[in-house]
Design an enzyme around this catalytic site. Structure first.
Site, PDB file in Angstrom:
ATOM      1  N   ASN A  37       0.850  -1.188   0.000  1.00 48.02           N
ATOM      2  CA  ASN A  37       0.000   0.000   0.000  1.00 48.02           C
ATOM      3  C   ASN A  37       0.891   1.245   0.000  1.00 48.02           C
ATOM      4  OD1 ASN A  37      -2.734   1.076   0.486  1.00 48.02           O
ATOM      5  ND2 ASN A  37      -2.036   1.599   2.565  1.00 48.02           N
TER       6      ASN A  37
ATOM      7  N   GLU B 154      -7.493   4.580   0.913  1.00 48.16           N
ATOM      8  CA  GLU B 154      -7.558   5.632   1.943  1.00 48.16           C
ATOM      9  C   GLU B 154      -8.071   6.950   1.352  1.00 48.16           C
ATOM     10  OE1 GLU B 154      -3.869   5.913   4.157  1.00 48.16           O
ATOM     11  OE2 GLU B 154      -3.562   3.754   4.109  1.00 48.16           O
TER      12      GLU B 154
ATOM     13  N   ASP C 241      -9.444  10.364   0.461  1.00 49.99           N
ATOM     14  CA  ASP C 241     -10.036  11.620   0.937  1.00 49.99           C
ATOM     15  C   ASP C 241      -9.574  12.722  -0.012  1.00 49.99           C
ATOM     16  OD1 ASP C 241      -7.399  11.989   1.972  1.00 49.99           O
ATOM     17  OD2 ASP C 241      -8.032  11.547   4.015  1.00 49.99           O
TER      18      ASP C 241
HETATM   19  O1  G3I Z   1      -3.989   8.362  20.710  1.00 51.23           O
HETATM   20  C1  G3I Z   1      -3.291   9.593  20.955  1.00 51.23           C
HETATM   21  C2  G3I Z   1      -3.959  10.358  22.065  1.00 51.23           C
HETATM   22  O2  G3I Z   1      -3.884   9.625  23.263  1.00 51.23           O
HETATM   23  C3  G3I Z   1      -3.264  11.717  22.194  1.00 51.23           C
HETATM   24  O3  G3I Z   1      -3.941  12.491  23.147  1.00 51.23           O
HETATM   25  C4  G3I Z   1      -3.272  12.453  20.866  1.00 51.23           C
HETATM   26  C5  G3I Z   1      -2.499  13.781  20.952  1.00 51.23           C
HETATM   27  O4  G3I Z   1      -1.947  14.137  19.709  1.00 51.23           O
HETATM   28  O5  G3I Z   1      -2.649  11.648  19.900  1.00 51.23           O
HETATM   29  C6  G3I Z   1      -3.300  10.425  19.694  1.00 51.23           C
HETATM   30  O6  G3I Z   1      -2.621   9.699  18.699  1.00 51.23           O
HETATM   31  C7  G3I Z   1      -2.788  10.161  17.378  1.00 51.23           C
HETATM   32  C8  G3I Z   1      -3.358   9.012  16.568  1.00 51.23           C
HETATM   33  O7  G3I Z   1      -3.445   9.385  15.207  1.00 51.23           O
HETATM   34  C9  G3I Z   1      -4.757   8.612  17.028  1.00 51.23           C
HETATM   35  O8  G3I Z   1      -5.645   9.667  16.873  1.00 51.23           O
HETATM   36  C10 G3I Z   1      -1.436  10.556  16.837  1.00 51.23           C
HETATM   37  O9  G3I Z   1      -0.969  11.712  17.514  1.00 51.23           O
HETATM   38  C11 G3I Z   1      -1.535  10.848  15.355  1.00 51.23           C
HETATM   39  O10 G3I Z   1      -0.225  11.066  14.829  1.00 51.23           O
HETATM   40  C12 G3I Z   1      -2.160   9.679  14.651  1.00 51.23           C
HETATM   41  O11 G3I Z   1      -2.323  10.023  13.294  1.00 51.23           O
HETATM   42  C13 G3I Z   1      -2.586   8.954  12.424  1.00 51.23           C
HETATM   43  C14 G3I Z   1      -1.568   8.933  11.305  1.00 51.23           C
HETATM   44  O12 G3I Z   1      -1.879   7.862  10.423  1.00 51.23           O
HETATM   45  C15 G3I Z   1      -0.145   8.758  11.789  1.00 51.23           C
HETATM   46  O13 G3I Z   1       0.717   8.726  10.692  1.00 51.23           O
HETATM   47  C16 G3I Z   1      -3.976   9.137  11.843  1.00 51.23           C
HETATM   48  O14 G3I Z   1      -4.966   9.040  12.866  1.00 51.23           O
HETATM   49  C17 G3I Z   1      -4.227   8.067  10.784  1.00 51.23           C
HETATM   50  O15 G3I Z   1      -5.437   8.359  10.119  1.00 51.23           O
HETATM   51  C18 G3I Z   1      -3.076   8.091   9.778  1.00 51.23           C
HETATM   52  O16 G3I Z   1      -3.305   7.108   8.803  1.00 51.23           O
HETATM   53  C19 G3I Z   1      -2.294   6.984   7.786  1.00 51.23           C
HETATM   54  C20 G3I Z   1      -2.324   5.558   7.318  1.00 51.23           C
HETATM   55  O17 G3I Z   1      -2.121   4.680   8.392  1.00 51.23           O
HETATM   56  C21 G3I Z   1      -1.272   5.321   6.239  1.00 51.23           C
HETATM   57  N1  G3I Z   1      -1.427   6.261   5.158  1.00 51.23           N
HETATM   58  C22 G3I Z   1      -1.470   7.645   5.538  1.00 51.23           C
HETATM   59  C23 G3I Z   1      -2.545   7.905   6.586  1.00 51.23           C
HETATM   60  C24 G3I Z   1      -2.626   9.365   6.934  1.00 51.23           C
HETATM   61  O18 G3I Z   1      -1.465   9.790   7.596  1.00 51.23           O
END
Ligand code: G3I
Length: 450
Positions: A202, A266, A268
């Site tokens: 992916n 994914e 959007d």
């Molecule tokens: O769970 C913690 C929470 O406890 C804390 O209070 C908060 C404060 O920032 O952070 C929370 O974690 C976050 C997590 O998402 C859950 O919401 C992380 O900071 C944040 O970095 C994380 O982002 C995720 C991201 O991947 C990381 O690279 C996104 O939700 C998620 O949608 C995203 O998904 C990725 C795919 O896996 C791969 N392709 C790209 C896509 C977008 O980046």
């Protein structure tokens, strides 16, 4: 479960009308709602999926996730840092919850993701490992996680984002420690752990024909030639408004011609905020373009959106000032993009125009009570006073309301505007809320605006 659901088509359709919030004031009869996206997709043999957050799968979020989609991808819950935050100490709670929800609703699950450079636990990234140790860590992780859900997941994103934009391999923990063959080793370990799951690589910015997608193409071709188990490629499709690659369908087709499946994993389409109605209309056109490209290629198995509501999207956190990237707004009202996906899947609904509509949603729910809200929004029309009525089908009782005067007689509820919020201008909205009790079930009623 699927047949149970099919057996209550009328009820779920009626629920669908309420959830979509689409009762027209201007027309005497409400416009018929299309079938849910999942039924349209299934009729075409395609998957329509969404990334989800496990803790949100109740109330309106859970109802839409179950009703509209036939596949779920855990947005974060199956990543290494989520499942093994400390070495040997596992936390499967959110991942298990999503898999159980999917099974209860006849949905498939796309496992995401096993081998990636991001969202790994500190103990792994900060450790010093020999190549042999690193390979063992990777294959053990795959055996444990894939093995846990053996026979229950349709698909795994085994390797995520292995390439740089210029088509060279990304320098990661895995590439630096094991060389490019970590990809073949990961796929082989995943096949051994669950022979029935489809195994994918992916990546993002590989939607059109370019240096990165050509590197992925060459990799898949060589893996196939070597007999390494590879079933599909995932094109993430995190797109920017106005930038759908013109070579999208051609690119999907060239991968299909290699003898692998393709999925949009994914999707959007982000917009500079605030998004105006012209931009939302353009976004709808572009959602339709992407879904149509997949529908046009037999080996494109389907499309997953990366969160179905703007309230559950990664975009505003990562790209400040941008958002509105998903098919539902933050209040769970379907946007033009939702209708565009339906159309691309063979549906016929066009978005209501020149009307005011009411959208009912459950904001939070606990063992005996819940907080609900109704949002009345006008587009091409306006109101100087309003009354929203509905019938509760499962004995719910309103105990308290705000921003409206609500009365309840038996099942019948009637909520009229407060003195200060009767006016809803063209392009504007008002919201009122209430607390109520429930037991047994808490189905969403059909709201009539009058
Ligand atoms: O769970 C913690 C929470 O406890 C804390 O209070 C908060 C404060 O920032 O952070 C929370 O974690 C976050 C997590 O998402 C859950 O919401 C992380 O900071 C944040 O970095 C994380 O982002 C995720 C991201 O991947 C990381 O690279 C996104 O939700 C998620 O949608 C995203 O998904 C990725 C795919 O896996 C791969 N392709 C790209 C896509 C977008 O980046």
């Amino acid at each position: 479960m699927r047949s149970l659901r099919t057996g209550s088509t009328l009820a779920s359709l009626l629920t669908g009308v309420a959830m979509l919030g689409g009762l027209l004031l201007a027309a005497p009869v409400a416009q018929a709602a299309d079938a849910p996206l999942r039924d349209l997709a299934a009729a075409k043999g395609k998957v329509i999926g969404t990334a989800v957050t496990g803790s949100k799968l109740t109330g309106t979020y859970g109802e839409i996730a179950a009703r509209e989609f036939n596949a779920l991808t855990p947005g974060n819950a199956m990543k290494w840092e989520s499942v093994e935050p400390a070495r040997g100490s596992f936390n499967w709670a959110e991942a298990d919850r999503i898999v159980a929800f999917a099974e209860a609703n006849g949905q498939e699950v796309r496992g995401h993701t096993l081998v990636w450079h991001s969202q790994n636990p500190g103990w792994l990234t900060n450790g010093t490992w020999t190549a042999a140790q690193l390979r063992q860590l990777m294959t053990d992780h795959i055996a444990t996680e894939v093995g846990r859900y053996k026979g229950r997941l349709a698909t795994w994103d085994v390797v995520n984002e292995p390439f740089n934009e210029d088509g060279t391999y990304r320098q990661t923990l895995w590439y630096n420690g094991l060389g490019a063959d970590y990809i073949a080793q990961a796929l082989t370990a995943a096949r051994a752990a669950d022979p029935s799951a489809k195994l994918y690589i992916n990546d993002y910015n590989v939607e059109g024909v370019n240096a990165k997608s050509t590197a992925l193409y060459n990799l898949v071709k060589s893996l196939k030639e070597r007999g390494v188990p590879i079933d599909g490629v995932g094109l993430q499709a995190h797109l920017i408004l106005g930038q759908v690659p013109s070579t999208l369908q051609q690119n999907i087709q060239r991968f299909a011609d290699l003898g692998v499946d393709v999925a949009i994993t994914e999707l959007d389409i982000r917009i500079n905020l605030p998004a105006d109605s012209a931009e939302l209309a353009q976004q709808a056109t572009e959602y339709k373009q992407v879904v149509s490209a997949c529908v046009a290629v037999a080996r494109c198995v389907g499309v997953t959106v990366w969160g179905f509501t703007d309230s559950d999207s990664w975009i505003p956190d990562t790209f400040p000032g941008q958002g509105a990237a998903t098919p539902y707004d933050e209040n769970f009202a379907p946007k033009p993009a939702y209708h565009a996906i339906a159309e691309a899947l063979g549906g016929t609904t066009t978005p209501p125009t020149g009307a005011c509509k009411a959208t009912y949603s459950v904001v939070s729910q606990w063992n005996s009570g819940f907080t609900g809200q109704v949002r009345i929004a006008c587009d091409g029309a306006s109101l100087s006073s309003w009354k929203a009525t509905w019938a509760y089908g499962a004995g719910q009782r309103i105990s308290q309301s705000w921003n409206a005067t609500c009365t309840q007689s038996g099942a019948a509820v009637s909520c009229s505007n407060a003195s200060y919020n009767g006016t809803v201008p063209n392009g504007g909205s008002v919201t009122f809320g209430f607390n109520a009790s429930w037991s047994g079930s808490n189905p969403v009623p059909v709201v009539t605006l009058g």
